[in-house]
Scaffold this motif. Structure first.
Motif, PDB file in Angstrom:
ATOM      1  N   ASP A 162      40.148  41.520  42.747  1.00 15.31           N
ATOM      2  CA  ASP A 162      40.404  43.102  43.169  1.00 15.31           C
ATOM      3  C   ASP A 162      40.063  44.103  42.374  1.00 15.31           C
ATOM      4  O   ASP A 162      40.409  44.022  41.241  1.00 15.31           O
ATOM      5  CB  ASP A 162      41.923  43.171  43.805  1.00 15.31           C
ATOM      6  N   LEU A 164      41.629  47.589  42.093  1.00 15.08           N
ATOM      7  CA  LEU A 164      42.890  48.334  42.350  1.00 15.08           C
ATOM      8  C   LEU A 164      42.958  49.822  42.063  1.00 15.08           C
ATOM      9  O   LEU A 164      42.722  49.933  40.765  1.00 15.08           O
ATOM     10  CB  LEU A 164      44.222  47.456  42.064  1.00 15.08           C
ATOM     11  N   LYS A 165      43.334  50.603  42.831  1.00 20.40           N
ATOM     12  CA  LYS A 165      43.200  51.957  42.384  1.00 20.40           C
ATOM     13  C   LYS A 165      44.179  52.938  43.355  1.00 20.40           C
ATOM     14  O   LYS A 165      44.894  52.542  44.351  1.00 20.40           O
ATOM     15  CB  LYS A 165      41.783  52.646  42.676  1.00 20.40           C
ATOM     16  N   LYS A 191      47.206  46.574  48.504  1.00 20.42           N
ATOM     17  CA  LYS A 191      47.278  44.920  48.282  1.00 20.42           C
ATOM     18  C   LYS A 191      48.238  44.712  47.752  1.00 20.42           C
ATOM     19  O   LYS A 191      49.432  44.848  47.433  1.00 20.42           O
ATOM     20  CB  LYS A 191      45.825  44.863  47.677  1.00 20.42           C
ATOM     21  N   HIS A 194      50.128  45.535  44.416  1.00 22.62           N
ATOM     22  CA  HIS A 194      49.193  46.490  44.032  1.00 22.62           C
ATOM     23  C   HIS A 194      49.093  47.231  42.851  1.00 22.62           C
ATOM     24  O   HIS A 194      48.713  47.119  41.840  1.00 22.62           O
ATOM     25  CB  HIS A 194      48.988  47.347  45.248  1.00 22.62           C
ATOM     26  N   MET A 198      47.997  46.331  38.962  1.00 25.05           N
ATOM     27  CA  MET A 198      47.277  47.485  38.401  1.00 25.05           C
ATOM     28  C   MET A 198      47.870  47.806  36.784  1.00 25.05           C
ATOM     29  O   MET A 198      47.104  47.809  35.777  1.00 25.05           O
ATOM     30  CB  MET A 198      47.359  48.559  39.267  1.00 25.05           C
TER      31      MET A 198
END
Length: 244
Positions: A162, A164-165, A191, A194, A198
């Motif tokens: 993934d 992730l942001k 997600k 998330h 991250m």
């Protein structure tokens, strides 16, 4: 009260919580939906709540759509059941007669706003990232990332498969003595784990995480475990927000 207002068949199916509107459209096209015992394949078909609707042979229960906001405590599963016997979010809404379920999820160790409904169409609209509804979190990190590292949050951080942001971030507090930082992070898409994944990928694990806002909704005057129904105005405003 149930009404005789005509609505599109796929919308009524989605509102029942069986599936999303898009999947409901496919079920109709595939001939798996009956209205008053007659198979319907036309997507423009309109029905009322008085009609008997079957999806894959199962009769839809006729419930009015309901919408709730829960201040989910830490240590609670964002589900309606748990095979390990842990507390689930619907344990806090035991007096609600309708079959409701959470819109998206918050991790076991994450607290904050969680919306619950029996309206599948509404749930799908709020969960889909293309609708761009802000979900604002406050995270406490172990360690103090610098500006260059924080800017990676907007560009995206790889974790497993993934990217992730965040939409934006804001530094709320830095405690150099305790080597911690408090960040406000805004997501459109959430997600699995998330924010924790991250920040782990950057090397600054999250020790505490809370979702403080969902669109314009906040936790004002609520304590962990409290819940309340959304007002009709709030439901309408959430729909407008998602459709902007």
């Amino acid at each position: 009260m149930m009404t005789n207002t005509l609505e599109r068949l796929q919308k009524v199916i989605a509102q029942s919580g069986v599936t999303s509107r898009r999947k409901a459209e496919k079920l109709i096209a595939d001939g798996k939906v009956k209205v008053n015992k007659k198979t319907v394949t036309e997507l423009g078909t309109k029905v009322t709540h008085q009609d008997n609707i079957e999806v894959d042979g199962v009769l839809l229960e006729k419930e009015e759509p309901v919408y709730y906001m829960l201040y989910k405590p830490r240590g609670v599963i964002s589900s309606i059941t748990d095979d390990k016997g842990r507390k689930v979010v619907t344990d806090y809404l035991g007096e609600v007669p309708e079959r409701i379920y959470p819109i998206g999820r918050l991790d076991y160790d994450t607290s904050g706003i969680l919306l619950l409904t029996n309206d599948g169409d509404f749930a799908n609209m709020l969960m889909h990232p293309r609708y761009g509804v802000d979900k604002v979190y406050v995270a406490k990190t172990d360690g103090i990332p610098d500006k260059q590292e924080l800017n990676k949050l907007r560009k995206g951080v790889r974790s497993d498969n993934d990217l992730l942001k965040v939409v934006r971030y804001k530094v709320l507090e830095v405690d150099r003595q305790k080597n911690t930082m408090i960040l406000e992070l805004t997501l459109h898409e959430g997600k699995n784990r998330h924010i924790r994944r991250m920040m782990d990928a950057l090397g600054y694990p999250v020790s505490k995480l809370k979702r403080e806002k969902y669109g314009f909704l906040n936790l004002q005057r609520m304590q962990p475990g409290d819940f309340r129904p959304l007002t009709p105005h709030e439901v309408k405003k959430m729909r407008l927000l998602a459709n902007d």
